[in-house]
Design an enzyme around this catalytic site. Structure first.
Site, mmCIF file in Angstrom:
data_model
loop_
_atom_site.group_PDB
_atom_site.id
_atom_site.type_symbol
_atom_site.label_atom_id
_atom_site.label_comp_id
_atom_site.label_asym_id
_atom_site.label_seq_id
_atom_site.Cartn_x
_atom_site.Cartn_y
_atom_site.Cartn_z
ATOM 1 N N HIS A 137 0.808 -1.228 0.000
ATOM 2 C CA HIS A 137 0.000 0.000 0.000
ATOM 3 C C HIS A 137 0.841 1.278 0.000
ATOM 4 O O HIS A 137 0.326 2.350 -0.332
ATOM 5 C CB HIS A 137 -0.923 0.032 1.213
ATOM 6 N N ASP A 172 -3.333 -10.713 -1.742
ATOM 7 C CA ASP A 172 -3.851 -10.130 -0.509
ATOM 8 C C ASP A 172 -5.328 -9.802 -0.730
ATOM 9 O O ASP A 172 -5.756 -9.514 -1.843
ATOM 10 C CB ASP A 172 -3.077 -8.843 -0.186
ATOM 11 N N HIS A 174 -6.774 -7.220 0.094
ATOM 12 C CA HIS A 174 -6.888 -5.799 -0.218
ATOM 13 C C HIS A 174 -6.261 -5.501 -1.583
ATOM 14 O O HIS A 174 -5.276 -6.123 -1.968
ATOM 15 C CB HIS A 174 -6.189 -4.948 0.850
#
Length: 231
Positions: A137, A172, A174
């Site tokens: 991220h 993942d 996300h």
């Protein structure tokens, strides 16, 4: 995995000693637990184990802005109250707290991914493992979603020194927004394949692709990071 694959495994026990704070879901100690499982099942006998180098600031700045890297190097829990404006600028706070040995933690997990890419580039292994990495991220100039340095982007940049194209697969739950964003607006035109767990598969192609990102993730219901819609 083929029986004759040569596997490089990167691990530094110091990554498990950092503490994000009470009630924070990020628990680096799990990396030590994973390593103990590797040893208990004698998996280490099938691999070459290396302690990664601590990535130098200049290596981190191959993707991240120099001022952001310098701030991560400088900030400590005892001094953070003096840098409220900078904390906001670089998105450090509740999700991405300042803790003891923050920069060293970043250096270790990023160094592991860079080392892994270099061994692959030099054909010293067929598979490289760095459980401490994968902080997908982090953005060029800010932290995000428990991630401070985007080791994956640094690893891809290393692979691009030897390979014309790189395929990045993110499993993942996300959306791997930091990695996708890193290459989306560069001359390394991106081919993005997003599989939305609630909808369907979409493939967008561009000419002269250098990096392709594939992200398997959940989208909707304000699920972090809120990006990765099929549109």
């Amino acid at each position: 995995m083929r029986s004759k694959d040569k596997i490089s495994y990167f691990y530094d026990g110091d990554v498990g000693s950092v503490y994000f704070g009470p009630n924070h879901p990020m628990k680096p100690h799990r990396l030590c637990m994973t390593h103990h499982l590797v040893l208990s099942y004698d998996l280490h006998k099938k691999m070459e184990i290396y302690r990664p180098h601590k990535a130098y600031p200049v290596e981190l700045a191959q993707f991240h802005s120099a001022d952001y890297v310098e701030f991560l190097h400088r900030i400590t829990p005892d001094t953070q109250h003096l840098f409220r404006q900078e904390l906001t600028k670089y998105n450090l706070g509740e999700d991405c707290p300042v803790f003891e040995n923050l920069f060293e933690f970043c250096q270790i997990y990023a160094g592991g991914t860079i080392d892994a890419a270099r061994r692959l580039n030099n054909q010293l292994c067929d598979i490289a493992i760095n459980w401490a990495g994968g902080l997908h991220h982090a953005k060029k100039c800010e932290a995000s979603g428990f991630c401070y340095i985007n080791d994956l982007v640094l690893g891809i940049l290393e692979l691009l020194k030897y390979h014309a194209r790189v395929l990045y697969i993110d499993i993942d739950v996300h959306h791997g927004d930091g990695v996708e964003e890193a290459f989306y607006f560069t001359d390394r035109l991106l081919q993005t394949c997003r599989y939305n767990l609630t909808k369907y598969l979409i493939l967008v192609t561009y000419p002269d692709v250098k990096v392709m990102t594939v992200s398997f993730h959940k989208f909707g219901d304000l699920f972090f990071p809120g990006t990765g819609d099929v549109k």
